[in-house]
Scaffold this motif. Structure first.
Motif: not given
Length: 146
Positions: A90-91, A95
Motif C-alpha cells: 500500500k502506498h 495498492a
C-alpha cells in the motif's frame, strides 16, 4: 535464552529486472539489531520522497524472512524459500497485490552485529503473467561507539 541489542548502520540495495529493464536503489540508515534465541531482527527508518518516513522491521529465521513496513508505504511480506507468498503493498497512490516466489535466502552473521542478508525472488504484480526478478542485499554493521 540470551539476547543481544546493538546500534548498527544498515545498507539496503535492491535491483529489479523487469524484462531486461533494470532499476536499482540504495538506502543507508542507522538502525538497531536484536538477536533473541534463533531469531534476528533489524529495525530502521527509511526517508522517502518529500520527507516521508517509513519504518522497516525485518525478522530473520532459518529459511524464512519477514519484512514489515509501516508509514506512508506499508506491506508485510513473508519470504519462505521455494514457496509462493502473497501480500498487498500500500502506498499513497493505491495498492498493489504482489505474488512472490522466493528462490534464495542467504544470511551470514559475524560477531553478533555484522551481517548480510541476500534475497533473490520473483514478483508478479496485480495478477499479471510477467514476473519481475528482484534481488535484495541488506548489509549491517555495528556503529562505532564514540
Amino acid at each position: 535464552m540470551s539476547s543481544v541489542q546493538k546500534n548498527v548502520q544498515v545498507k539496503l540495495q535492491t535491483t529489479i529486472d523487469d524484462q531486461g529493464s533494470k532499476e536499482q536503489s540504495e538506502i543507508i540508515s542507522n538502525g538497531k539489531f536484536y538477536r533473541k534465541g534463533k531469531m534476528d531482527v533489524l529495525t530502521f527508518d527509511e526517508i522517502m520522497d518529500e520527507e516521508m518516513k517509513v519504518k522497516n522491521f525485518i525478522t530473520i529465521q532459518e529459511g524464512s524472512v519477514n519484512i514489515k513496513r509501516t508509514g506512508p508505504v506499508s506491506m508485510n511480506q513473508k519470504f519462505d524459500i521455494n514457496h509462493r507468498t502473497e501480500n498487498v503493498y500500500k502506498h499513497p497512490h493505491g495498492a498493489i497485490h504482489m505474488e512472490t516466489f522466493t528462490k534464495k535466502i542467504a544470511y551470514k552473521l559475524k560477531d553478533e552485529a555484522e551481517g548480510q542478508l541476500i534475497l533473490s525472488y520473483t514478483v508478479k504484480l496485480n495478477g499479471q503473467p510477467d514476473e519481475r526478478k528482484h534481488e535484495l542485499i541488506l548489509s549491517f554493521n555495528e556503529e562505532d561507539s564514540q
